[in-house]
Design a protein around this motif. Structure first.
Motif, PDB file in Angstrom:
ATOM      1  N   ALA A  17      55.793 -22.647 -32.073  1.00  0.00           N
ATOM      2  CA  ALA A  17      56.887 -22.660 -30.986  1.00  0.00           C
ATOM      3  C   ALA A  17      56.248 -24.063 -30.377  1.00  0.00           C
ATOM      4  O   ALA A  17      57.164 -24.825 -29.446  1.00  0.00           O
ATOM      5  N   ILE A  18      55.062 -24.446 -30.456  1.00  0.00           N
ATOM      6  CA  ILE A  18      54.485 -25.660 -29.613  1.00  0.00           C
ATOM      7  C   ILE A  18      53.772 -26.498 -30.636  1.00  0.00           C
ATOM      8  O   ILE A  18      53.220 -25.953 -31.624  1.00  0.00           O
ATOM      9  N   TYR A  19      53.466 -27.650 -30.422  1.00  0.00           N
ATOM     10  CA  TYR A  19      52.646 -28.633 -31.055  1.00  0.00           C
ATOM     11  C   TYR A  19      51.160 -28.324 -30.574  1.00  0.00           C
ATOM     12  O   TYR A  19      50.746 -28.478 -29.541  1.00  0.00           O
ATOM     13  N   ALA A  20      50.229 -27.880 -31.679  1.00  0.00           N
ATOM     14  CA  ALA A  20      48.986 -27.614 -31.220  1.00  0.00           C
ATOM     15  C   ALA A  20      48.137 -28.797 -30.847  1.00  0.00           C
ATOM     16  O   ALA A  20      47.545 -28.620 -29.634  1.00  0.00           O
ATOM     17  N   GLY A  21      48.416 -29.761 -31.449  1.00  0.00           N
ATOM     18  CA  GLY A  21      47.904 -31.097 -30.836  1.00  0.00           C
ATOM     19  C   GLY A  21      48.309 -31.535 -29.509  1.00  0.00           C
ATOM     20  O   GLY A  21      47.484 -32.150 -28.662  1.00  0.00           O
ATOM     21  N   SER A  22      49.372 -31.021 -29.059  1.00  0.00           N
ATOM     22  CA  SER A  22      49.628 -31.429 -27.682  1.00  0.00           C
ATOM     23  C   SER A  22      49.095 -30.578 -26.382  1.00  0.00           C
ATOM     24  O   SER A  22      49.369 -30.843 -25.442  1.00  0.00           O
TER      25      SER A  22
END
Length: 543
Positions: free
Chosen positions: A350-355
């Motif tokens: 659901a989210i970008y881990a890097g962000s």
């Protein structure tokens, strides 16, 4: 269209005489006010070419096109977008002129236009639609000046109130808000009356919040904003203006909290309320002032309820700032909820881990044990654990380095078999020979010589199964992403094994001596592949 491209037509075609003739035709057909800026831009472009005859012809044309009427002056000075081909301030910006000085001069002219219109409501009625259609922030100088100087306030407001853009429903520049802004400087009581009437008039609800934030916020303004959150006819996106257009630090903390809760409770309002909090956190951190406990409380409420969904998949920076600003060591329940939802969101993509590396760092700094329990121990597998908790992308931060080593190893000792292995996936492994550590450098792609970090050496020597730890660390030698030569990057890590081969502990030395030949073959195979790939690419591009 021709005006904005005139400088390029003159510079590239050399057909100056024909273009001048075309411009004169436009003038005879009813005028060409926007052409003045286009001609000035053309003069600048030709000037570099030293074509004096062309310059002379264009200067004469510019004089014929110079705006005289009010309509033409609005067209030339007010409506062009900043930095566009028709922006007069940009046309004056060269080695001899300061853009800010040109901008100030144009703003002065815009205020003169506003003063002229304020003195004659017939002019205001004639030009209200033209001002409403403006796509430039300079219209604010005109309309706020009208509000500041107009004598017939009711008559002027009736015209401004009903003016709507004829070219769409763009609400970037709302002249009603600009007028109230200027009026408040002349007659605050009259401005308040207009705002009260707007709250009661559904037709004005679209512009209510922009109008309200256009004046210095006071207690009645707070009440209007809260009342507006209960009105479905007030667009929810309008409340986003509360992020940047209000100095919330100048308002009572209790009022700020009431507004945040009211916006958050509105349908689709949570993200906007959290955005207001993010901006407040940024300003508060800069000013380094004490945070009111009431604001901390509402911040914790919003953090606890914060969803990590697709709308927020790349918005970790603001969340991290709110965590750093408002959460205290005793807020473990909020931290636990955040970590749990963060892990679930990562697992479902659901989210970008890097962000969200900054979020993990902020949590790890204040709640190291909770982060270790949830974002490390609960992670589904080694890949998830490593990718979320640290990151192997260039220039990113390894947040295991944010946790005090004693805290980290004390946590591991509680369940040594599983937790030391978990730590092996995330602790900083290496640093440059000069001592620059992995957590602040682009070492995932660094191809120079490295040495073991003290944390990695402690991990190896403290673990119940050090050979298993060494194997896990060796698996991290190969980056998941890189630029340049992978062989060179791998070779830069070879000294780590060579150092371990000379270790006093015979177990570690034997492991390293056994690993070095295989690792060297991997480097050589990679180097051969890169050379072959380079030759093939060169052959493909040969003619």
């Amino acid at each position: 269209m021709v005006a904005s491209q005139l400088r390029f037509l003159v510079a590239k075609t050399g057909m100056t005489d024909a273009l001048v003739s075309l411009a004169d035709t436009f003038v005879q057909d009813g005028g060409w006010p926007e052409g003045w800026a286009g001609v000035l831009g053309a003069i600048r472009s030709v000037n570099k070419e030293k074509a004096q005859d062309d310059i002379a012809a264009l200067e004469l044309l510019a004089e014929r096109l110079r705006p005289q009427s009010l309509t033409d002056r609005i067209t030339c000075y007010v409506t062009p977008q900043a930095w566009s081909a028709l922006d007069l301030a940009e046309l004056d910006f060269d080695e001899e002129h300061d853009y800010a000085a040109a901008e100030n001069e144009i703003n002065r002219i815009c205020r003169e236009i506003g003063t002229e219109i304020a003195a004659d409501l017939d002019l205001l009625e004639q030009h209200a639609s033209q001002l409403a259609d403006a796509k430039s922030y300079r219209v604010s100088a005109v309309v706020s000046t009208i509000g500041e100087h107009v004598q017939d306030i009711d008559g002027a407001w009736e015209i401004i109130r009903d003016a709507r853009p004829t070219n769409g429903d763009d609400d970037s520049y709302i002249i009603q808000a600009m007028f109230v802004n200027g009026l408040a400087r002349q007659n605050r009581e009259a401005a308040e009356a207009i705002l009260d009437a707007a709250l009661e008039d559904e037709a004005q609800h679209k512009n209510l919040i922009p109008m309200q934030v256009g004046v210095t916020l006071n207690a009645p303004g707070i009440e209007r904003i809260i009342a507006a959150t209960k009105l479905p006819t007030v667009p929810i996106n309008a409340f986003a203006r509360l992020q940047y257009n209000v100095d919330w630090q100048a308002q009572p903390a209790a009022d700020f909290c009431r507004v945040l809760r009211a916006v958050a409770d509105r349908e689709n309002g949570f993200d906007i309320a959290f955005g207001i909090l993010e901006v407040f956190a940024h300003r508060d951190k800069l000013k380094q002032e004490a945070i009111d406990p009431a604001v901390q409380e509402v911040a914790k409420e919003l953090l606890f309820a914060l969803p990590f969904d697709e709308k927020r998949r790349d918005k970790g920076h603001g969340v991290a700032r709110v965590i750093s600003t408002f959460l205290q060591a005793e807020d473990s329940a909020v931290a636990t909820e955040l970590c749990s939802k963060l892990l679930d969101a990562f697992a479902t993509y659901a989210i970008y881990a890097g962000s969200y590396n900054e979020v993990v760092k902020a949590l790890a700094t204040k709640f190291p044990t909770i982060v270790l329990d949830i974002l490390l121990e609960r992670a589904a597998d080694a890949q998830d654990r490593g990718y979320l908790f640290l990151t192997s992308r260039i220039g990113r931060v390894n947040h295991a380095a944010s946790i005090d080593p004693d805290t980290m190893f004390g946590w591991a000792e509680e369940k040594p078999v599983s937790r030391y292995e978990a730590l092996a996936h995330v602790v900083p492994i290496w640093e440059k020979i000069d001592g620059t550590s992995e957590d602040v450098t682009d070492l995932d792609e660094f191809s120079g010589a490295l040495r073991w970090t003290e944390t990695a050496k402690r991990l190896i020597r403290s673990a119940p199964d050090p050979i298993a730890i060494l194997n896990t660390l060796l698996g991290r030698f190969r980056p998941s992403g890189w630029s340049g030569s992978l062989a060179a990057i791998l070779e830069g890590r070879l000294p780590l094994l060579e150092t371990m081969a000379r270790d006093d502990d015979p177990r570690f030395a034997a492991w390293a001596k056994a690993a070095i030949p295989t690792y060297k073959r991997e480097i050589e195979n990679q180097r051969e592949w890169e050379a072959r790939d380079s030759r093939e690419r060169d052959e493909r591009f040969e003619w």
